[in-house]
Scaffold this active site. Structure first.
Site, short mmCIF file in Angstrom:
data_model
loop_
_atom_site.label_atom_id
_atom_site.label_comp_id
_atom_site.label_asym_id
_atom_site.label_seq_id
_atom_site.Cartn_x
_atom_site.Cartn_y
_atom_site.Cartn_z
N VAL A 161 94.23 -23.74 40.35
CA VAL A 161 95.62 -24.14 40.57
C VAL A 161 95.69 -25.63 40.89
O VAL A 161 94.81 -26.19 41.55
CB VAL A 161 96.25 -23.31 41.72
N ASP A 162 96.74 -26.27 40.40
CA ASP A 162 97.06 -27.64 40.77
C ASP A 162 98.19 -27.56 41.78
O ASP A 162 99.35 -27.39 41.42
CB ASP A 162 97.49 -28.42 39.52
N ASP A 163 97.82 -27.63 43.05
CA ASP A 163 98.79 -27.49 44.13
C ASP A 163 99.25 -28.87 44.59
O ASP A 163 100.24 -29.40 44.08
CB ASP A 163 98.16 -26.69 45.27
N LYS A 202 101.73 -26.03 40.04
CA LYS A 202 102.91 -25.78 40.86
C LYS A 202 103.90 -26.95 40.77
O LYS A 202 103.50 -28.12 40.85
CB LYS A 202 102.52 -25.56 42.32
N ARG A 248 97.32 -31.49 44.22
CA ARG A 248 96.57 -32.37 43.31
C ARG A 248 95.48 -33.16 44.04
O ARG A 248 94.74 -33.95 43.44
CB ARG A 248 97.50 -33.30 42.54
#
Length: 208
Positions: free
Chosen positions: A112-114, A154, A116
């Site tokens: 996941v890219d939360d 996200k 970053r």
């Protein structure tokens, strides 16, 4: 955030997200994959199967482990929290692995890219390694290209950035989602319940 507010993702869903995105990643044609642990390990392995082409060597996967330290007050709670400081727990031993990043196309994989923050750290540190390796060879470090694959990006204000060249053409997010708590199957202690919830939410099989 309550349990019912989570977005549940099944193993089938992860598998098909990798399958669906693989054709786009093939255009980048990575020489190797660097998986960020622990969330990037399973997607990286699944993706490799879809990148495999007859008559060509299997893409090698290397592992790094990065952690975001959380506020101590959040430990043991049911609230999803994201830390701010990246801690390098495991990195690549280039000599032992016989790995040279110079002139390579490198795909970094995470789930996941939360914020970053972790992806930014990984790219920045790997680029430093490239500069060191290139200097020893009198080579141009800019000939090494990095790409990124995540299952979910996200929609939120990121706390760190990524190079423009990556974002323009070598950033692959299988899905862009609202800022929510994503529950991945490898985190579950009750996979039957987890899969049932994923199916209820439409986060299971979606390809024929």
């Amino acid at each position: 955030m309550s349990t019912d507010d989570k977005m549940y993702i099944s193993y089938n869903n992860v598998h098909q997200l990798c399958q669906e995105t693989a054709d786009k990643i093939k255009a980048f044609n990575p020489d190797l994959i660097i998986a960020i642990g622990g969330g990037g390990f399973i997607p990286a392995r699944m993706l490799r199967s879809f990148l495999k082409e007859e008559g060509k060597p299997t893409t090698r996967i290397y592992a790094i482990i990065l952690s975001l330290y959380e506020d101590l007050n959040s430990v043991g709670t049911q609230t999803e929290t994201v830390g701010v400081d990246v801690v390098r727990t495991q990195w690549i031993d280039y000599a032992q692995a016989g790995l040279d990043l110079v002139n390579k196309r490198v795909l970094i994989v995470d789930e996941v890219d939360d914020t970053r923050t972790t992806l930014h750290y990984a790219v920045s540190e790997l680029k430093k390694d490239v500069v060191e390796q290139a200097k020893k060879q009198s080579a141009d470090p800019s000939n090494t290209e990095f790409g990124i694959f995540v299952l979910h990006d996200k929609i939120k204000t990121k706390k760190a950035g990524l190079p423009k060249d990556i974002m323009d053409s070598r950033y692959f997010a299988a899905r862009t989602v609202e800022d929510c708590w994503i529950a991945y199957p490898w985190e579950s202690v009750d996979i039957v319940h987890h899969t049932a919830r994923a199916m209820e939410q439409g986060n299971d099989v979606f390809l024929p």
